[in-house]
Design a protein around this motif. Structure first.
Motif, PDB file in Angstrom:
ATOM      1  N   UNK A  10      36.968  32.484  44.907  1.00 49.59           N
ATOM      2  CA  UNK A  10      35.648  32.841  44.430  1.00 49.59           C
ATOM      3  C   UNK A  10      35.710  33.730  43.210  1.00 49.59           C
ATOM      4  N   UNK A  11      36.630  34.687  43.212  1.00 48.22           N
ATOM      5  CA  UNK A  11      36.784  35.561  42.044  1.00 48.22           C
ATOM      6  C   UNK A  11      37.250  34.767  40.840  1.00 48.22           C
ATOM      7  N   UNK A  12      38.216  33.850  41.070  1.00 44.32           N
ATOM      8  CA  UNK A  12      38.741  33.058  39.950  1.00 44.32           C
ATOM      9  C   UNK A  12      37.649  32.208  39.334  1.00 44.32           C
ATOM     10  N   UNK A  13      36.748  31.657  40.187  1.00 41.82           N
ATOM     11  CA  UNK A  13      35.662  30.844  39.667  1.00 41.82           C
ATOM     12  C   UNK A  13      34.712  31.695  38.852  1.00 41.82           C
ATOM     13  N   UNK A  14      34.444  32.913  39.309  1.00 42.88           N
ATOM     14  CA  UNK A  14      33.561  33.811  38.577  1.00 42.88           C
ATOM     15  C   UNK A  14      34.141  34.163  37.214  1.00 42.88           C
ATOM     16  N   UNK A  15      35.474  34.244  37.141  1.00 39.59           N
ATOM     17  CA  UNK A  15      36.121  34.687  35.913  1.00 39.59           C
ATOM     18  C   UNK A  15      36.464  33.539  34.979  1.00 39.59           C
ATOM     19  N   UNK A  16      36.131  32.302  35.379  1.00 38.80           N
ATOM     20  CA  UNK A  16      36.593  31.140  34.619  1.00 38.80           C
ATOM     21  C   UNK A  16      36.085  31.146  33.192  1.00 38.80           C
ATOM     22  N   UNK A  17      34.806  31.478  32.985  1.00 39.91           N
ATOM     23  CA  UNK A  17      34.246  31.423  31.644  1.00 39.91           C
ATOM     24  C   UNK A  17      34.350  32.792  30.991  1.00 39.91           C
ATOM     25  N   UNK A  18      35.513  33.112  30.474  1.00 31.76           N
ATOM     26  CA  UNK A  18      35.736  34.442  29.901  1.00 31.76           C
ATOM     27  C   UNK A  18      36.351  34.341  28.518  1.00 31.76           C
ATOM     28  N   UNK A  19      36.025  33.261  27.794  1.00 30.34           N
ATOM     29  CA  UNK A  19      36.646  33.051  26.488  1.00 30.34           C
ATOM     30  C   UNK A  19      36.234  34.108  25.484  1.00 30.34           C
ATOM     31  N   UNK A  20      35.083  34.762  25.726  1.00 31.21           N
ATOM     32  CA  UNK A  20      34.591  35.757  24.783  1.00 31.21           C
ATOM     33  C   UNK A  20      35.142  37.142  25.062  1.00 31.21           C
ATOM     34  N   UNK A  21      35.916  37.280  26.128  1.00 28.57           N
ATOM     35  CA  UNK A  21      36.469  38.594  26.491  1.00 28.57           C
ATOM     36  C   UNK A  21      37.807  38.782  25.799  1.00 28.57           C
ATOM     37  N   UNK A  85      31.714  48.651  38.504  1.00 28.61           N
ATOM     38  CA  UNK A  85      32.653  47.528  38.564  1.00 28.61           C
ATOM     39  C   UNK A  85      32.441  46.711  39.831  1.00 28.61           C
ATOM     40  N   UNK A  86      32.134  47.382  40.929  1.00 27.78           N
ATOM     41  CA  UNK A  86      31.921  46.659  42.177  1.00 27.78           C
ATOM     42  C   UNK A  86      30.623  45.871  42.126  1.00 27.78           C
ATOM     43  N   UNK A  87      29.580  46.444  41.515  1.00 28.75           N
ATOM     44  CA  UNK A  87      28.289  45.765  41.446  1.00 28.75           C
ATOM     45  C   UNK A  87      28.376  44.472  40.650  1.00 28.75           C
ATOM     46  N   UNK A  88      29.321  44.390  39.710  1.00 29.30           N
ATOM     47  CA  UNK A  88      29.460  43.183  38.884  1.00 29.30           C
ATOM     48  C   UNK A  88      29.779  41.961  39.730  1.00 29.30           C
ATOM     49  N   UNK A  89      30.329  42.165  40.921  1.00 29.03           N
ATOM     50  CA  UNK A  89      30.654  41.043  41.805  1.00 29.03           C
ATOM     51  C   UNK A  89      29.393  40.393  42.360  1.00 29.03           C
ATOM     52  N   UNK A  90      28.301  41.166  42.421  1.00 26.84           N
ATOM     53  CA  UNK A  90      27.038  40.628  42.900  1.00 26.84           C
ATOM     54  C   UNK A  90      26.235  40.185  41.687  1.00 26.84           C
ATOM     55  N   UNK A 109      37.684  43.756  34.342  1.00 26.03           N
ATOM     56  CA  UNK A 109      38.204  45.114  34.491  1.00 26.03           C
ATOM     57  C   UNK A 109      38.449  45.428  35.958  1.00 26.03           C
ATOM     58  N   UNK A 110      37.534  45.022  36.817  1.00 22.87           N
ATOM     59  CA  UNK A 110      37.708  45.272  38.251  1.00 22.87           C
ATOM     60  C   UNK A 110      38.915  44.521  38.796  1.00 22.87           C
ATOM     61  N   UNK A 111      39.102  43.281  38.347  1.00 23.14           N
ATOM     62  CA  UNK A 111      40.242  42.506  38.832  1.00 23.14           C
ATOM     63  C   UNK A 111      41.563  43.145  38.415  1.00 23.14           C
ATOM     64  N   UNK A 112      41.615  43.700  37.215  1.00 22.92           N
ATOM     65  CA  UNK A 112      42.821  44.396  36.768  1.00 22.92           C
ATOM     66  C   UNK A 112      43.119  45.576  37.689  1.00 22.92           C
ATOM     67  N   UNK A 115      44.433  44.324  41.061  1.00 27.79           N
ATOM     68  CA  UNK A 115      45.794  43.778  40.994  1.00 27.79           C
ATOM     69  C   UNK A 115      46.836  44.883  40.853  1.00 27.79           C
ATOM     70  N   UNK A 116      46.481  45.947  40.154  1.00 35.46           N
ATOM     71  CA  UNK A 116      47.403  47.084  40.059  1.00 35.46           C
ATOM     72  C   UNK A 116      47.617  47.696  41.440  1.00 35.46           C
ATOM     73  N   UNK A 117      46.515  47.864  42.183  1.00 34.12           N
ATOM     74  CA  UNK A 117      46.630  48.424  43.533  1.00 34.12           C
ATOM     75  C   UNK A 117      47.446  47.502  44.434  1.00 34.12           C
TER      76      UNK A 117
END
Length: 248
Positions: A10-21, A85-90, A109-112, A115-117
């Motif tokens: 689900x996270x990967x799908x949310x992050x799929x369209x990130x070409x502008x980042x 950062x957590x609210x961005x998931x909703x 940013x939240x995913x980074x 992943x560090x943790x």
């Protein structure tokens, strides 16, 4: 029963369209040039959050000419940078007031951070550093608005085998089924497990129901020779360990 793979997908799908980042040329965040942001940069945590969030938005979204305004708006709405950062998931939480690019920047940013943790938890006994463990659990669950149950399945050396979401609930209740939990532990050939759930109220103190259910799970695990190492309850900014409190 939930599956961590579904949550990751689900996270990967949310992050799929990130070409502008994208970051700056050096791939790192640079100090914010905005004078107003610099004026707000003090020792107070909320001001540090403002400066950092404005820096993130400015360098992740070069077309955003005034990052301080949306950064301040988000912090006013949610109170702190971790909460933003957590609210961005909703989807509705941030998208109602901000553009999709801002939301995706926050998701990345939240995913980074997560992943560090997670990286710090692997390849070492999970309970060797409770500080790192609690930091991860706080980051992944601390600002949820509904209850969630996670189970960390461990091998004989307390190394993490799987981290799975096993239940979702309302603001004050999430179901957990000892039989299904034991079946999953056997499937993974786990030797022990660590229970985790959050309290959306922010108060991590266990309820009577929390204690009763934990004891049922401990009893079921003991029949199979499994160890329940702890039951951790995550509040917004605090964590309660039943093991440390002598309740386990």
């Amino acid at each position: 029963m939930g599956d961590a793979r579904q949550e990751t997908a689900g996270r990967d799908e949310q992050l799929a369209d990130a070409s502008f980042f994208r970051f700056g040329v050096e791939g790192a965040l640079q100090p914010v040039a905005d004078r107003a942001a610099q004026a707000h940069h003090t020792a107070e945590p909320e001001h540090d959050d403002l400066t950092l969030l404005a820096a993130l938005l400015r360098h992740a979204l070069p077309r955003l000419t005034e990052p301080l305004a949306p950064a301040r708006q988000l912090l006013t709405a949610y109170g702190s940078l971790p909460a933003v950062l957590f609210a961005a998931e909703r989807v509705t939480a941030v998208a109602a007031a901000q553009s999709d690019p801002v939301r995706v920047a926050l998701l990345l940013a939240r995913e980074v951070v997560l992943r560090i943790h997670r990286a710090r938890l692997h390849d070492r006994p999970l309970l060797a550093s409770r500080e790192q463990l609690h930091a991860y659990l706080g980051a992944v669950m601390g600002y949820r608005k509904t209850e969630q149950i996670r189970v960390l399945f461990l091998d004989a050396e307390q190394r993490l085998l799987r981290d799975e979401v096993t239940g979702h609930g309302t603001v004050d209740h999430a179901p957990i089924y000892p039989r299904e939990l034991m079946r999953r532990a056997l499937d993974l050939e786990a030797k022990g497990l660590l229970l985790v759930h959050n309290h959306p109220s922010g108060n991590p103190a266990p309820s009577d129901a929390d204690i009763v259910m934990t004891r049922r799970i401990v009893a079921a695990a003991s029949v199979l020779g499994l160890m329940v190492w702890d039951h951790v309850i995550v509040g917004e900014s605090r964590i309660f360990s039943m093991k440390e409190a002598g309740l386990l």
